[in-house]
Scaffold this active site. Structure first.
Site, PDB file in Angstrom:
ATOM      1  N   HIS A  59      -3.547  -8.255  -5.002  1.00 62.61           N
ATOM      2  CA  HIS A  59      -3.709  -7.445  -6.217  1.00 62.61           C
ATOM      3  C   HIS A  59      -3.690  -8.432  -7.383  1.00 62.61           C
ATOM      4  CE1 HIS A  59      -1.330  -4.636  -3.641  1.00 62.61           C
ATOM      5  NE2 HIS A  59      -2.033  -3.679  -4.207  1.00 62.61           N
ATOM      6  N   ASP A 118      -0.174  -9.431  -8.372  1.00 60.48           N
ATOM      7  CA  ASP A 118       0.760 -10.210  -7.551  1.00 60.48           C
ATOM      8  C   ASP A 118       0.474 -11.690  -7.620  1.00 60.48           C
ATOM      9  OD1 ASP A 118       0.177  -7.720  -5.619  1.00 60.48           O
ATOM     10  OD2 ASP A 118      -1.050  -9.357  -4.840  1.00 60.48           O
ATOM     11  N   GLU A 167      -4.893   2.460   6.872  1.00 62.54           N
ATOM     12  CA  GLU A 167      -3.577   1.838   7.097  1.00 62.54           C
ATOM     13  C   GLU A 167      -2.779   2.689   8.076  1.00 62.54           C
ATOM     14  OE1 GLU A 167      -1.629   0.076   3.770  1.00 62.54           O
ATOM     15  OE2 GLU A 167       0.358   0.714   4.473  1.00 62.54           O
ATOM     16  N   HIS A 205      -0.007   4.819   6.643  1.00 66.16           N
ATOM     17  CA  HIS A 205      -0.531   5.929   5.835  1.00 66.16           C
ATOM     18  C   HIS A 205      -1.018   7.048   6.750  1.00 66.16           C
ATOM     19  CE1 HIS A 205      -1.549   3.031   2.250  1.00 66.16           C
ATOM     20  NE2 HIS A 205      -0.288   2.993   2.611  1.00 66.16           N
ATOM     21  N   ASP A 235       6.968   4.878   3.730  1.00 67.63           N
ATOM     22  CA  ASP A 235       6.048   3.807   4.079  1.00 67.63           C
ATOM     23  C   ASP A 235       6.858   2.526   4.316  1.00 67.63           C
ATOM     24  OD1 ASP A 235       3.629   2.566   4.381  1.00 67.63           O
ATOM     25  OD2 ASP A 235       3.099   2.559   2.262  1.00 67.63           O
ATOM     26  N   ASP A 247       6.074  -0.029   6.189  1.00 65.72           N
ATOM     27  CA  ASP A 247       5.224  -1.239   6.259  1.00 65.72           C
ATOM     28  C   ASP A 247       5.774  -2.305   7.204  1.00 65.72           C
ATOM     29  OD1 ASP A 247       3.252  -0.341   4.528  1.00 65.72           O
ATOM     30  OD2 ASP A 247       4.132  -1.248   2.745  1.00 65.72           O
ATOM     31  N   ASP A 266      -0.759  -5.666   5.997  1.00 73.47           N
ATOM     32  CA  ASP A 266      -0.082  -5.027   4.870  1.00 73.47           C
ATOM     33  C   ASP A 266       1.304  -4.617   5.380  1.00 73.47           C
ATOM     34  OD1 ASP A 266       0.656  -3.811   2.592  1.00 73.47           O
ATOM     35  OD2 ASP A 266      -0.968  -2.338   2.522  1.00 73.47           O
TER      36      ASP A 266
HETATM   37  C1  XUL Z   1       0.369   0.859  -0.586  1.00 75.70           C
HETATM   38  C2  XUL Z   1      -0.672   0.011  -0.025  1.00 75.70           C
HETATM   39  C3  XUL Z   1      -1.291  -0.960  -0.967  1.00 75.70           C
HETATM   40  C4  XUL Z   1      -2.754  -1.128  -0.765  1.00 75.70           C
HETATM   41  C5  XUL Z   1      -3.434  -2.005  -1.791  1.00 75.70           C
HETATM   42  O1  XUL Z   1       0.953   1.719   0.332  1.00 75.70           O
HETATM   43  O2  XUL Z   1      -0.975   0.079   1.133  1.00 75.70           O
HETATM   44  O3  XUL Z   1      -0.611  -2.158  -0.883  1.00 75.70           O
HETATM   45  O4  XUL Z   1      -3.021  -1.679   0.492  1.00 75.70           O
HETATM   46  O5  XUL Z   1      -3.236  -1.565  -3.069  1.00 75.70           O
HETATM   47 CO    CO Z   2      -2.379  -0.922   2.303  1.00 73.00          CO
END
Ligand code: XUL
Ligand code: CO
Length: 443
Positions: free
Chosen positions: A106, A109, A273, A276, A312, A314, A344
């Protein structure tokens, strides 16, 4: 991969090598051999792994109850731009040592935000110039870039869906710049994750107007990409909730409806994702199949959620069964094209050592490499493909084929049932198929 000349940020860790399943070296690959040739292409090029800058180089282990636990030496110092540049060196050393051909970021970041957008852009340009040099020196490429339209308080009520047109304009200006730098770094895709594009309460929200604004915003992005000659693939990354209660890009199916409603379907694919998908109440494989069914499978944000927790998390995914199923659907769809597998995923806040970053990615990469090989065997053997084809064979000929071609209607079919009578039930054989899958996964 080519070496850079800067001082080492990971002096005690050498480039991770493939040593095969027999090794007891925890800092070695067991399944991911980047150089392994499969069908005339290296495994590295098949899998197109990518490292997420935000988690691996900005994640400090914060949670709602406590601050940073993960402290890196390159983050020390006073000048945030110098830190950003040094951190970028560390990141590229990591990308090389973990044998990842791609990275993702991003805007916010990689570079600190300035006092105005103009100043932020100037700082960003400095860091991007450094990243460009590092890309050139190492051969590591950019899978995708994106804009952070969710951290700064100005975006607390959304970016493109903000009730204030001034915030919409700010978001547009920020994405314009993020697209410029993604192009500058040769990004193969550009991602839109609708950070705060959603709402908490309908008492203060005009839902229709907000979604219309999101459609307008993405059209502006398409037009701008054309005007600067950015050829990367645009990707939407659906997520059902978190941070907002109702996110507008809930899942792939609702994303497809949104894109078609606003005439955007030609320009976008999906970045799916895992975590998600599960937050939306779907499996990872389901989301991949829905995108593939619409010819819109773009890229993967590779991670996993904890199904006992409702958010989430991750995490790095080491579930070979889940990944094998996902890989079957990806390979069946013809692969990811310009996409890849972007980790991610983040370390747990208690995993504070430098080598934890390596263990995490080694586990994720090995699991994907193994799943890729298993999926290829499954498809080559063709047992599931044949089973499914047989299950639908009644649509291949006769009135079934006429149904698919829309050559018959209710009257014809009602007459037919008078003649044929009751259909004969047929087992779907789920347990037999699950056992078959277990043979591949456990082998
Ligand atoms: C948030 C997410 C983000 C996107 C990019 O849940 O997955 O990091 O991948 O903005
Ligand atoms: Co993501």
């Amino acid at each position: 991969m080519k070496k850079t000349t800067t001082k080492s940020h990971f002096p005690r860790i050498r480039t991770i090598r493939y040593e095969g399943v027999g090794t007891d070296n925890p800092l070695a690959f067991r399944h991911y051999n980047p150089a392994e040739e499969i069908d005339g292409k290296s495994l590295k090029d098949h899998l197109r792994f990518s490292i997420a800058y935000w988690h691996s180089f900005r994640g400090a282990g914060l949670d709602p109850f406590g601050g940073a636990t993960i402290v890196r030496p390159w983050d020390a110092g006073k000048n945030p731009v110098d830190i950003a540049l040094r951190r970028m060196d560390a990141a590229f050393e990591f990308f090389q040592k973990i044998e990842s051909p791609f990275w993702c970021f991003h805007d916010r970041d990689i570079a600190p935000e300035g006092r105005s957008l103009r100043e932020s852009n100037t700082i960003l340009d400095r860091v991007v110039a450094h990243a460009k040099q590092l890309q050139k020196a190492t051969g590591i490429k950019l899978l995708w870039g994106t804009a952070n339209l969710f951290s700064n308080p100005r975006f607390m009520c959304g970016a493109a869906t903000n009730p204030d047109a001034h915030v919409f304009a700010y978001a547009a200006a920020q994405v314009k710049k993020a697209m410029d730098v993604t192009k500058e770094l040769g990004g193969e895709n550009y991602v839109f994750w609708g950070g705060r594009e959603g709402y908490e309460s309908l008492l203060n929200t005009d839902l229709k107007r907000e979604v219309d604004h999101l459609g307008a915003f993405l059209h502006m992005a398409v037009e701008y990409a054309k005007s600067i000659g950015f050829k990367g693939q645009f990707l939407i990354e659906p997520k059902p909730k978190e941070p907002t209660k109702h996110q507008y890009d809930f899942d792939v199916q609702s994303g497809v409806a949104f894109l078609r409603t606003y005439g955007l379907e030609k320009y976008f694919k999906f970045n799916i994702e895992t975590n998600h998908a599960t937050l939306a109440g779907h499996t990872f494989q389901h989301e991949i199949e829905v995108a593939a069914a619409h010819g819109m499978l773009g890229s993967i944000d590779a991670n996993a959620g904890d199904l006992l927790l409702g958010w989430d998390t991750d995490q790095f995914n080491t579930d070979v069964r889940e990944l094998t199923l996902a890989m079957v659907s990806i390979l069946k769809a013809g692969g990811l094209g310009t996409g890849g597998f972007n980790f991610d995923a983040k370390l747990r806040r208690t995993s504070i050592d430098m080598d934890d970053l390596f263990h995490a990615h080694i586990g994720g990469m090995d699991a994907y490499a193994l799943a890729f090989k298993k999926a290829r065997r499954i498809l080559a053997d063709g047992k599931f493909t044949k089973f499914v084809a047989d299950r639908y064979a009644s649509y291949d000929t006769g009135f079934g084929a006429d149904i698919e071609k829309r050559k018959v209607g209710f009257r014809d079919l009602a007459k037919l049932v008078d003649k044929l009578g009751e259909p004969k039930p047929r087992s779907a054989k789920q347990e037999y198929l699950e056992n078959l899958l277990a043979d591949y996964v456990n082998d």
